[in-house]
Design an enzyme around this catalytic site. Structure first.
Site, mmCIF file in Angstrom:
data_model
loop_
_atom_site.group_PDB
_atom_site.id
_atom_site.type_symbol
_atom_site.label_atom_id
_atom_site.label_comp_id
_atom_site.label_asym_id
_atom_site.label_seq_id
_atom_site.Cartn_x
_atom_site.Cartn_y
_atom_site.Cartn_z
ATOM 1 C CG ASP A 97 -0.577 18.234 -44.956
ATOM 2 O OD1 ASP A 97 -0.817 19.390 -44.331
ATOM 3 O OD2 ASP A 97 -0.353 17.090 -44.574
ATOM 4 C CG ASP A 315 -1.820 21.748 -41.557
ATOM 5 O OD1 ASP A 315 -1.339 21.508 -42.556
ATOM 6 O OD2 ASP A 315 -2.493 21.255 -40.788
#
Length: 494
Positions: A97, A315
């Site tokens: 992440d 992201d």
């Protein structure tokens, strides 16, 4: 004897370049002693351990992580890797992440943590009491300061432990406390040289979860935050000189997914770089325009500008992509107009979709996201469309970009797959290039000298091999010159 001396000097003259001059310079003679006396036998492992310590001092290493998972929301919808924590080490599967900072894993005392996973992986729980290298972070520790991170930090009055609460964009959340612990990893030090290494890192031990994090279908052990904050693992390791201040990934989109994740800089000739927006908690880029089939769309650039509630970020923790409404509508209209003669447009569950009877690569146009620094991110149809099955004998493909009324434009896995991404934190830039992520990559490590290693096959690139060969040849010549001069001067004394 003088004839032998002449022979040595003649040999040196043959192999040395004409520009090398050695006569007239004193040659220092140094006495040498054995580090390990010949009278005592030395175990091979002792020699290996000594070499490993030296190699660790010579250059920073590339930490190579395995990658599993897929961007396909019908399969997995996330990419994850494995980390080893504690002494003795235990392995944890954690989502990759880049949209958050901290590494956290499930604690053995977690409330709401799933106990099984639909991904077919065994879930593990961290227990600090059985690790000899574990220590809790107290409230008085400088790390326990909200200035060091973007998560909400608080102190538990009874235990005086430094705790955290983190809320994700999908509404899920986690809370727990910070632990200082050993992380074990494979460090690539050079071609065909992998060293088992470890470093102390601070991570979160989750005691509570909510939202989608409590579901078992895609459950994993935690989340590996690669954000730019001081508490991200890449920031911790690079601050201590363990790794370079750069990391790279290549997320494979086809088949079963997988890919590459390294704490180091991937080298690829086609990589283009764009500067990061400074002083942001995420990896914000300056998106300037969008083009479909080579035609720039009529979108006000201000909708992409970074402000309190706007901007454009990359992201890897987001499966799809999200566009603000002012950009989404002209984007979808341009795609539909380009293919309306070859496909059947339809609406499925509120999404713009298309019934396609042939390959999307033959029909749908290329999309270009244009960033500052003349850096364009070219998207193939599979990188902005998602395949959602079949209907009446035709494949159903839907736009993978979702509309947001206002807020942040997010480029998730659907855009990032099948590309090398380089997060160069030292130079405050991000680079990318289309790439087959099932192939090995060349990685650069900068220290005393530039070293190039391959994280997949650990082979040296051609140009670097030539340089290393040249360096080795010159080193051998230098030894030969010293040897010939030594013999020559010794013979002159006779």
């Amino acid at each position: 004897m003088r004839a032998f001396s002449s022979l040595i000097l003649a040999l040196a003259a043959v192999v040395l370049p004409a520009a090398v001059v050695y006569c007239g310079f004193p040659v220092p003679l140094l006495s040498l002693q054995r580090a390990f006396p010949s009278s005592r036998p030395v175990q091979l492992e002792t020699l290996r351990a000594r070499d490993r310590l030296r190699h660790a001092r010579m250059l920073q290493g590339v930490v190579d992580f395995s990658v599993e998972g897929s961007s396909d929301p019908l399969l997995i919808g996330l990419y994850f890797t494995k980390v080893k924590l504690g002494t003795p080490p235990r392995e944890f599967s954690v989502q990759i992440d880049t949209g958050s900072d901290i590494l956290w894993v499930n604690c053995n005392s977690c409330n709401g943590c799933p106990t099984s996973s639909g991904l077919g992986i065994q879930l593990n729980f961290f227990d600090a009491s059985i690790s000899s290298s574990s220590s809790l972070i107290s409230c008085s520790d400088p790390i326990c300061n909200s200035a060091f991170q973007t998560t909400a930090t608080q102190c538990l009055s009874q235990s005086k432990q430094c705790s955290y609460t983190f809320q994700y964009g999908d509404g899920s959340g986690t809370s727990g406390y910070y632990v200082s612990e050993s992380m074990y990893f494979d460090m690539v030090m050079g071609p065909s040289m992998i060293v088992n290494s470890s470093a102390t890192v601070v991570f979160g031990c989750s005691t509570y979860q909510s939202g989608d994090l409590t579901k078992s279908d895609h459950a994993i052990d935690g989340i590996f935050g690669f954000g730019p904050g001081d508490l991200s693992v890449i920031s911790q390791l690079s601050a201590r000189g363990v790794t370079p201040k750069v990391f790279s990934h290549c997320l494979k989109g086809e088949g079963n997914g997988g890919g590459i994740l390294v704490l180091g800089e991937v080298l690829e000739p086609g990589i283009v770089y764009s500067p990061l927006v400074p002083s942001q908690p995420h990896y914000n880029l300056y998106l300037q325009s969008i083009a479909v089939n080579g035609q720039t769309l009529s979108i006000d650039p201000s909708v992409f500008a970074t402000s309190n509630n706007r901007g454009t970020i990359v992201d890897s923790g987001t499966t799809l992509a999200y566009l603000v409404e002012e950009a989404y509508t002209p984007f979808v209209n341009a795609i539909t107009a380009a293919v309306s003669q070859s496909v059947t447009p339809t609406i499925s569950k509120g999404n713009q979709c298309y019934l396609v009877s042939t390959s999307v690569g033959e029909i749908f146009p290329l999309v270009s996201l244009n960033f500052a620094g003349s850096a364009s991110m070219v998207l193939k149809p599979e990188q902005y469309l998602m395949h959602l099955g079949f209907y009446d004998g035709a494949a159903l493909w839907c736009i993978g970009f979702q509309k947001v009324q206002e807020g942040v434009t997010i480029l998730g896995d659907i855009v990032m797959k099948d590309k090398i991404f380089v997060y160069d934190l030292a130079r405050q830039r991000i680079g990318w290039a289309n790439y087959d992520c099932s192939q090995a990559v060349n990685v650069s490590v900068t220290s005393e000298k530039n070293r190039f290693v391959n994280a997949g096959q650990l082979s040296v690139s051609g140009s670097t091999r030539d340089k290393l060969l040249q360096s080795s040849t010159m080193g051998a010549l230098a030894v030969l010159v010293s040897l010939s001069l030594f013999i020559h001067f010794q013979l002159l004394r006779l």
